[in-house]
Design a protein around this motif. Structure first.
Motif, PDB file in Angstrom:
ATOM      1  N   ASP A 122     -17.178 -53.915  19.807  1.00 24.34           N
ATOM      2  CA  ASP A 122     -18.217 -53.182  20.541  1.00 24.34           C
ATOM      3  C   ASP A 122     -18.057 -53.366  22.047  1.00 24.34           C
ATOM      4  OD1 ASP A 122     -19.459 -52.061  18.340  1.00 24.34           O
ATOM      5  OD2 ASP A 122     -20.910 -53.694  18.141  1.00 24.34           O
ATOM      6  N   HIS A 126     -17.401 -50.236  24.642  1.00 21.52           N
ATOM      7  CA  HIS A 126     -18.475 -49.927  25.590  1.00 21.52           C
ATOM      8  C   HIS A 126     -18.150 -50.373  27.012  1.00 21.52           C
ATOM      9  CE1 HIS A 126     -20.561 -49.464  21.746  1.00 21.52           C
ATOM     10  NE2 HIS A 126     -21.281 -48.597  22.404  1.00 21.52           N
ATOM     11  N   LEU A 129     -18.373 -47.791  29.922  1.00 17.36           N
ATOM     12  CA  LEU A 129     -19.768 -47.504  30.238  1.00 17.36           C
ATOM     13  C   LEU A 129     -20.325 -48.584  31.166  1.00 17.36           C
ATOM     14  CD1 LEU A 129     -22.200 -45.619  29.537  1.00 17.36           C
ATOM     15  CD2 LEU A 129     -22.739 -47.248  27.730  1.00 17.36           C
ATOM     16  N   ARG A 130     -20.022 -49.838  30.868  1.00 17.48           N
ATOM     17  CA  ARG A 130     -20.489 -50.951  31.697  1.00 17.48           C
ATOM     18  C   ARG A 130     -19.952 -50.868  33.121  1.00 17.48           C
ATOM     19  NH1 ARG A 130     -19.240 -53.557  26.903  1.00 17.48           N
ATOM     20  NH2 ARG A 130     -21.056 -54.323  25.816  1.00 17.48           N
ATOM     21  N   PRO A 137     -19.628 -44.025  25.619  1.00 11.00           N
ATOM     22  CA  PRO A 137     -18.306 -44.572  25.293  1.00 11.00           C
ATOM     23  C   PRO A 137     -17.285 -43.541  24.810  1.00 11.00           C
ATOM     24  CG  PRO A 137     -20.009 -46.000  24.435  1.00 11.00           C
ATOM     25  CD  PRO A 137     -20.697 -44.762  24.943  1.00 11.00           C
ATOM     26  N   PRO A 160     -24.989 -47.748  23.146  1.00  8.55           N
ATOM     27  CA  PRO A 160     -24.394 -48.952  23.726  1.00  8.55           C
ATOM     28  C   PRO A 160     -24.972 -50.208  23.104  1.00  8.55           C
ATOM     29  CG  PRO A 160     -25.167 -47.465  25.433  1.00  8.55           C
ATOM     30  CD  PRO A 160     -25.639 -46.923  24.132  1.00  8.55           C
TER      31      PRO A 160
END
Length: 166
Positions: A122, A126, A129-130, A137, A160
């Motif tokens: 995960d 993700h 996106l962070r 994602p 997320p």
């Protein structure tokens, strides 16, 4: 739908972070084909399974599973870094760079039967996106998430995950 985070193969699994020496640049995604070819070359010499991966502009994360009894991650990453660097040198993209890669990488053994594996998959998917590189994602093209979506293991709209950085 299958649990894509349980997509494990036999052997020892490791989570990696590798970074380019030039932080803030886009060398890795600008030359993603060379990076992919470097991975393929390394796999042909010393096999391993790429469980999950993401390439960001200046670093990459991956989970690799090595064959049972094999723990030699260093030789594999050395081969990837050398092949990528040589490719950039041949294309002229590496001109003026003393070093392309940071000399070391972060490695974390992923224990069998733990939640670690799912959390790290995960985290990888993700990560763009962070970093503010996409709104979701599945919008980031340089990720194994697309392989899981194509296999029907996860929906593209997976929300997320709020997890700490490994």
């Amino acid at each position: 739908m299958n649990d894509y985070r349980a997509n494990r193969v036999a052997g020892h699994s490791y989570f990696f972070t590798v970074r380019l020496s030039g932080r803030g640049g886009t060398l890795l995604t600008d030359h993603i084909a060379a990076f992919g070819e470097a991975i393929r070359q390394a796999r042909s010499r010393k096999p391993f399974h790429v469980d999950a991966w993401v390439a960001l502009p200046d670093h990459a994360h991956a989970i690799w599973t090595l064959p049972p009894g094999d723990h030699d991650c260093a030789t594999r990453w050395r081969a990837v870094k050398i092949a990528f660097s040589k490719s950039l040198g041949k294309s002229g993209a590496g001109a003026g760079l003393d070093t392309i890669w940071e000399p070391h990488y972060q490695q974390h053994a992923v224990g069998a039967g733990t939640d670690d594996y799912a959390v790290l998959v995960d985290y990888i998917h993700h990560n763009p996106l962070r970093h503010g590189l996409c709104a979701a994602p599945h919008e980031w093209q340089w990720s194994s998430l697309h392989r899981f979506i194509a296999a029907g293991m996860v929906a593209p709209s997976t929300p997320p995950v709020k997890s700490k950085r490994p």
